[in-house]
Design a protein around this motif. Structure first.
Motif, PDB file in Angstrom:
ATOM      1  N   PRO A 121       0.830  -1.210   0.000  1.00 51.63           N
ATOM      2  CA  PRO A 121       0.000   0.000   0.000  1.00 51.63           C
ATOM      3  C   PRO A 121       0.865   1.260   0.000  1.00 51.63           C
ATOM      4  O   PRO A 121       0.581   2.236  -0.684  1.00 51.63           O
ATOM      5  CB  PRO A 121      -0.797  -0.105   1.316  1.00 51.63           C
ATOM      6  N   GLU A 122       1.947   1.208   0.821  1.00 54.73           N
ATOM      7  CA  GLU A 122       2.905   2.312   0.886  1.00 54.73           C
ATOM      8  C   GLU A 122       4.301   1.737   1.096  1.00 54.73           C
ATOM      9  O   GLU A 122       4.459   0.711   1.754  1.00 54.73           O
ATOM     10  CB  GLU A 122       2.576   3.271   2.042  1.00 54.73           C
ATOM     11  N   ILE A 123       5.314   2.438   0.554  1.00 54.11           N
ATOM     12  CA  ILE A 123       6.708   2.046   0.771  1.00 54.11           C
ATOM     13  C   ILE A 123       7.260   2.923   1.892  1.00 54.11           C
ATOM     14  O   ILE A 123       7.469   4.121   1.714  1.00 54.11           O
ATOM     15  CB  ILE A 123       7.555   2.232  -0.507  1.00 54.11           C
ATOM     16  N   LEU A 124       7.449   2.344   3.073  1.00 57.95           N
ATOM     17  CA  LEU A 124       7.924   3.080   4.233  1.00 57.95           C
ATOM     18  C   LEU A 124       9.105   2.322   4.845  1.00 57.95           C
ATOM     19  O   LEU A 124       8.935   1.362   5.588  1.00 57.95           O
ATOM     20  CB  LEU A 124       6.804   3.241   5.262  1.00 57.95           C
ATOM     21  N   GLY A 139       8.981  -1.437   5.493  1.00 60.61           N
ATOM     22  CA  GLY A 139       7.958  -1.521   4.450  1.00 60.61           C
ATOM     23  C   GLY A 139       8.563  -1.441   3.069  1.00 60.61           C
ATOM     24  O   GLY A 139       8.256  -0.524   2.290  1.00 60.61           O
ATOM     25  N   THR A 140       9.446  -2.384   2.750  1.00 60.76           N
ATOM     26  CA  THR A 140      10.065  -2.434   1.428  1.00 60.76           C
ATOM     27  C   THR A 140       9.882  -3.823   0.845  1.00 60.76           C
ATOM     28  O   THR A 140       9.538  -4.766   1.549  1.00 60.76           O
ATOM     29  CB  THR A 140      11.571  -2.103   1.512  1.00 60.76           C
ATOM     30  N   HIS A 154       6.314 -10.062   8.708  1.00 58.72           N
ATOM     31  CA  HIS A 154       6.189  -9.847  10.154  1.00 58.72           C
ATOM     32  C   HIS A 154       5.143 -10.792  10.736  1.00 58.72           C
ATOM     33  O   HIS A 154       5.299 -11.284  11.856  1.00 58.72           O
ATOM     34  CB  HIS A 154       5.797  -8.398  10.440  1.00 58.72           C
ATOM     35  N   SER A 155       4.077 -11.039   9.976  1.00 59.48           N
ATOM     36  CA  SER A 155       3.006 -11.913  10.461  1.00 59.48           C
ATOM     37  C   SER A 155       3.447 -13.369  10.495  1.00 59.48           C
ATOM     38  O   SER A 155       3.254 -14.065  11.503  1.00 59.48           O
ATOM     39  CB  SER A 155       1.759 -11.769   9.574  1.00 59.48           C
ATOM     40  N   THR A 156       4.051 -13.841   9.409  1.00 56.62           N
ATOM     41  CA  THR A 156       4.507 -15.239   9.387  1.00 56.62           C
ATOM     42  C   THR A 156       5.585 -15.478  10.442  1.00 56.62           C
ATOM     43  O   THR A 156       5.553 -16.467  11.177  1.00 56.62           O
ATOM     44  CB  THR A 156       5.064 -15.627   8.002  1.00 56.62           C
ATOM     45  N   VAL A 159       1.792  -0.527   5.781  1.00 54.68           N
ATOM     46  CA  VAL A 159       2.819  -1.164   4.947  1.00 54.68           C
ATOM     47  C   VAL A 159       2.346  -2.510   4.409  1.00 54.68           C
ATOM     48  O   VAL A 159       3.051  -3.153   3.628  1.00 54.68           O
ATOM     49  CB  VAL A 159       4.151  -1.341   5.720  1.00 54.68           C
ATOM     50  N   HIS A 160       1.149  -2.933   4.843  1.00 57.39           N
ATOM     51  CA  HIS A 160       0.562  -4.171   4.341  1.00 57.39           C
ATOM     52  C   HIS A 160      -0.952  -4.026   4.233  1.00 57.39           C
ATOM     53  O   HIS A 160      -1.574  -3.302   5.014  1.00 57.39           O
ATOM     54  CB  HIS A 160       0.860  -5.357   5.272  1.00 57.39           C
TER      55      HIS A 160
END
Length: 216
Positions: free
Chosen positions: A114-117, A122-123, A131-133, A179-180
């Motif tokens: 959604p966004e590159i931060l 967030g790349t 991060h979730s897995t 970022v996701h």
């Protein structure tokens, strides 16, 4: 009781795998998810609040450097000091495996974020959320280790409550920080849970066979 736990565990593996496949299939077909937009709109209202600041801190606990260092420390502790060789080995398999799965799937789906931060990691590609897995695999295995420990029940409950909270908050932080997409996180949780349970079941079967062989 053991049979019930086994059945529930397999049900979670099948359900998590099915959910991941359903989301992945829609992403391959370039489907747009209404829930992604809804969640993004809701999270947008959290910007510049204490909650957003809290998520900036929480998300670091699911970052690759933190989980890598924590995994090395915990695996070394289990292997060298506690002499729990198989738990250490399966912990390592759990973390290396989920890392390879996540990276491989990101390259396959190549979904944009959604966004590159960069300040929030967030790349790169978005699906599934690493991060979730990673947090499901790491903190979930920690819950398993605590449950099998000889600690007092109150201590176990306290530790596993904190670990469970992290499992919820770290994936949530990725949508709050934009970022996701929500579906990245949902798929990441599903994949992480399925892989975690496969590793735990593999370890439990190995330990059971070794005990059974020893008694015979």
């Amino acid at each position: 009781m053991a049979l019930i736990i086994l059945i529930i565990g397999f049900a979670f593996i099948i359900g998590s795998t099915f959910l991941f496949i359903e989301i992945a299939d829609d992403i391959l077909e370039d489907e747009k998810f209404y829930i992604d937009q809804v969640v993004q709109d809701v999270m947008e209202s959290a910007r510049d609040t204490w909650f957003h600041s809290l998520m900036e801190t929480i998300t670091e606990l699911g970052s690759v450097p933190i989980l890598t260092i924590a995994t090395i420390v915990l695996v070394s502790y289990l292997f060298l000091f506690k002499k729990r060789k198989w738990e250490a080995i399966f912990f390592g398999i759990n973390m290396v495996g989920i890392s390879l799965l996540t990276k491989g799937l990101k390259l396959i789906f190549q979904r944009d974020r959604p966004e590159i931060l960069m300040q929030y990691d967030g790349t790169g590609f978005s699906f599934p959320s690493g991060h979730s897995t990673g947090s499901i695999a790491f903190y979930g295995f920690c819950i398993y280790l605590v449950a099998r420990s000889r600690w007092k029940s109150r201590t176990k409950w306290l530790c596993n409550s904190v670990l469970s909270l992290l499992i919820v908050l770290i994936p949530l932080s990725r949508t709050v920080l934009s970022v996701h997409y929500f579906t990245d996180v949902l798929a990441g949780v599903s994949l992480g849970l399925a892989w975690l349970l496969v590793c735990i079941f593999g370890l439990q079967i190995l330990l059971w066979r070794r005990r059974h062989h020893h008694f015979n």
